[in-house]
Design an enzyme around this catalytic site. Sequence first.
Site, PDB file in Angstrom:
ATOM      1  CG  ASP A  10      -1.790   1.192   1.344  1.00 18.55           C
ATOM      2  OD1 ASP A  10      -2.410   1.566   0.332  1.00 18.55           O
ATOM      3  OD2 ASP A  10      -1.848   1.779   2.439  1.00 18.55           O
ATOM      4  CG  ASP A  12      -1.842   7.451   0.641  1.00 18.72           C
ATOM      5  OD1 ASP A  12      -0.830   7.997   0.185  1.00 18.72           O
ATOM      6  OD2 ASP A  12      -2.953   7.497   0.087  1.00 18.72           O
TER       7      ASP A  12
END
Length: 257
Positions: A10, A12
């Site tokens: 991922d 963020d």
Amino acid sequence: MPVLRAVLFDLDGVLTPTAEIHMRAWERLFAPYCTAHGLAPYTAADYFASIDGKPRYDGVATFLVSRGVELPRGEASDAPGEGTVCALGNRKDEIVNRMFAEEGIAPYPGSVRFLDDVTRAGAAVAVVSSSRNTPAVLAAAGLADRFAVVVDGNVAAREHIAGKPAPDTYLRAAELLGVPAAEAVVVEDALSGVQAGAAGGFGLVLGVDRGVGAAALHAHGADVVVTDLGDLDATVLDRPRVATDAAAAAPTEGGDA
């Protein structure tokens, strides 16, 4: 050869601290909205419960439902405003892009060390993010050339791929890397993201606790939780889920199971 041959990150909150900027951007959107409409105040708990890890418009809709508000979905082309879910989402995008320009972005040093280590060990890597700002964030953080495969909100919209907590974006990234899900690691800081990793049958789901809590990450599907990816190295590629079920119930590298 490692048991696990790919690592799907991922963005963020995992590679970059943009999650912190996103959190503040959501607060700037919804704190005045709640005040203006006589709703219960927006808090950080709302971010983790309704927004974190989801596509932007889905986050808007989920939060509004939590306050008993129903708005038409609208269209992605809606001007930033309050009349539709998409208009509110576009206002948030306007806010966060201004913050990126003003504040800049730097990756987490520990995450870069972990990325370096698994890459040296021969693992294929990809970024899987709900954000449509992913290309700009990767470029600003100096990481754009590290990932040949990026499955972000733009790709999901273009290919009609369901967003997290569905596993589809992670499965698509593994497919593009040519690696079965069972031989790939998912690295996430959001509850919806670890849910996606668990639902997709991935070989290992790593949770990074940036505030949601290790217990919650475990409960939603993380096998191992750390507070900093720099606490791990490429040996994690030899630890598929079958070998970490016991670890998931025990104190983790982050210290707070």
